[in-house]
Scaffold this active site. Structure first.
Site, PDB file in Angstrom:
ATOM      1  N   GLU A   1       0.316 153.877  20.991  1.00  0.00           N
ATOM      2  CA  GLU A   1       1.485 153.184  20.470  1.00  0.00           C
ATOM      3  C   GLU A   1       1.556 151.767  21.069  1.00  0.00           C
ATOM      4  O   GLU A   1       2.487 151.449  21.801  1.00  0.00           O
ATOM      5  CB  GLU A   1       2.773 153.919  20.844  1.00  0.00           C
ATOM      6  CG  GLU A   1       2.919 155.308  20.280  1.00  0.00           C
ATOM      7  CD  GLU A   1       4.198 155.982  20.784  1.00  0.00           C
ATOM      8  OE1 GLU A   1       4.893 156.609  19.980  1.00  0.00           O
ATOM      9  OE2 GLU A   1       4.491 155.867  21.997  1.00  0.00           O
TER      10      GLU A   1
ATOM     11  N   GLU B   1       9.357 165.678  25.000  1.00  0.00           N
ATOM     12  CA  GLU B   1       8.835 164.477  25.642  1.00  0.00           C
ATOM     13  C   GLU B   1       9.849 163.895  26.624  1.00  0.00           C
ATOM     14  O   GLU B   1      10.947 163.512  26.229  1.00  0.00           O
ATOM     15  CB  GLU B   1       8.501 163.415  24.592  1.00  0.00           C
ATOM     16  CG  GLU B   1       7.989 162.115  25.185  1.00  0.00           C
ATOM     17  CD  GLU B   1       7.775 161.029  24.159  1.00  0.00           C
ATOM     18  OE1 GLU B   1       7.147 160.007  24.494  1.00  0.00           O
ATOM     19  OE2 GLU B   1       8.240 161.200  23.005  1.00  0.00           O
TER      20      GLU B   1
END
Length: 293
Positions: free
Chosen positions: A248, A154
């Site tokens: 998130e 990521e």
């Protein structure tokens, strides 16, 4: 078909056995999987967690927690070795839980959350960091492949990483690693800061993309910020992305002067209504993108 999930940190960190009843709650709110932080040894019973997930009808993706002591980028051999051991452990946890993806900043070298300021590096050190990451990911990829797990690197924003910040950088690393178990994940929160165009970055990622985090520019609930979600999901549709999409929305409703927004805090009120609306919002975009011309 894209499944929509929610990070476990929305409720608690660490997420332990006392929080297992929340799996059913997530399902009721419209989520199909939980993105669970890789549990530290002894934090939860993996077999019990898998039973709880199955009973709730919830899938699972794991999010890695690297630090300076388990750090593929480090010039310290012990830290690099610990980084590989950690990724191997994370893959084993995933297999026990029934997950097939472990994502996160697997290359290590955290900044703000490790209390480490970014520092300029020489060209030799820059190349050495890349070589260390390549070697470590190849080794961890071999172990993950045997466990039937994909490791997804990521890119983070420049304040959280000084080794991997953009999709272009990630693709350069993936090309060097050239391992079928090492893939890519993207997070729109970080992309807002580092990509000239989020849709173009998604198109560039193409088939390398196996996990996607749909987050607002301020980490608020989807639809409450500046993200062009139509363009984002159109790009995902164009590359044929059918992997998981997780949320998130960490930003709490607290704008008092001096409250550190970078610090994780547990929810101080029931966010169920907004979480349900967020799941529906993302699912509507996934569905309607197919009909946009």
């Amino acid at each position: 078909m894209n499944l929509v999930g929610l990070i476990s940190m929305q409720y608690a960190r660490p997420f332990t056995v006392e929080h297992f009843p929340l799996f059913s709650r997530m399902k009721e709110l419209g989520y199909e999987f939980v993105e669970l932080l890789v549990p530290e040894p002894g934090e939860i019973d993996l077999a019990a967690a898998r039973r709880a997930l199955n009973e709730a009808g919830l899938g699972v993706v794991l999010a890695a927690r690297v630090n300076l002591q388990r750090n593929l980028s480090s010039d310290d051999a012990a830290s690099r070795s610990a980084g590989i051991d950690y990724l191997n452990y994370a893959a084993d946890c995933a297999a026990e839980l029934g997950a097939t993806i472990v994502g996160g900043p697997l290359t290590g070298n955290p900044l703000v959350f490790a209390g480490r300021p970014p520092q300029p590096v020489s060209e030799a050190e820059r190349l050495a960091r890349k070589e260390r990451c390549v070697a470590g990911l190849k080794q961890a990829g071999d172990h993950a492949a045997k466990a039937g797990v994909l490791l997804a690197i990521e890119p983070l924003n420049r304040f959280e990483s000084d080794v991997l910040c953009t999709t272009v950088q990630a693709l350069e690393l993936l090309k060097a690693v050239a391992h079928p178990a090492i893939k890519l994940m993207l997070d729109t929160f970080h992309m807002h800061m580092e990509e000239a165009s989020i849709p173009e970055a998604i198109r560039l990622a193409g088939s390398h993309l196996v996990h996607f985090q749909a987050n607002e520019n301020n980490r608020g609930f989807p639809g409450t910020g500046a993200t062009d979600w139509v363009a984002v999901f159109r790009a995902l549709h164009e590359i044929g992305y059918d992997g998981p999409v997780s949320l998130e929305p960490f930003r709490r409703n607290d704008d008092r002067f001096g409250v550190p927004l970078a610090q994780w805090r547990p929810a101080h009120e029931d966010e169920s209504e907004r979480l349900a609306a967020s799941a529906a919002f993302i699912k509507s975009h996934l569905l309607l993108t197919e009909y946009r011309r």
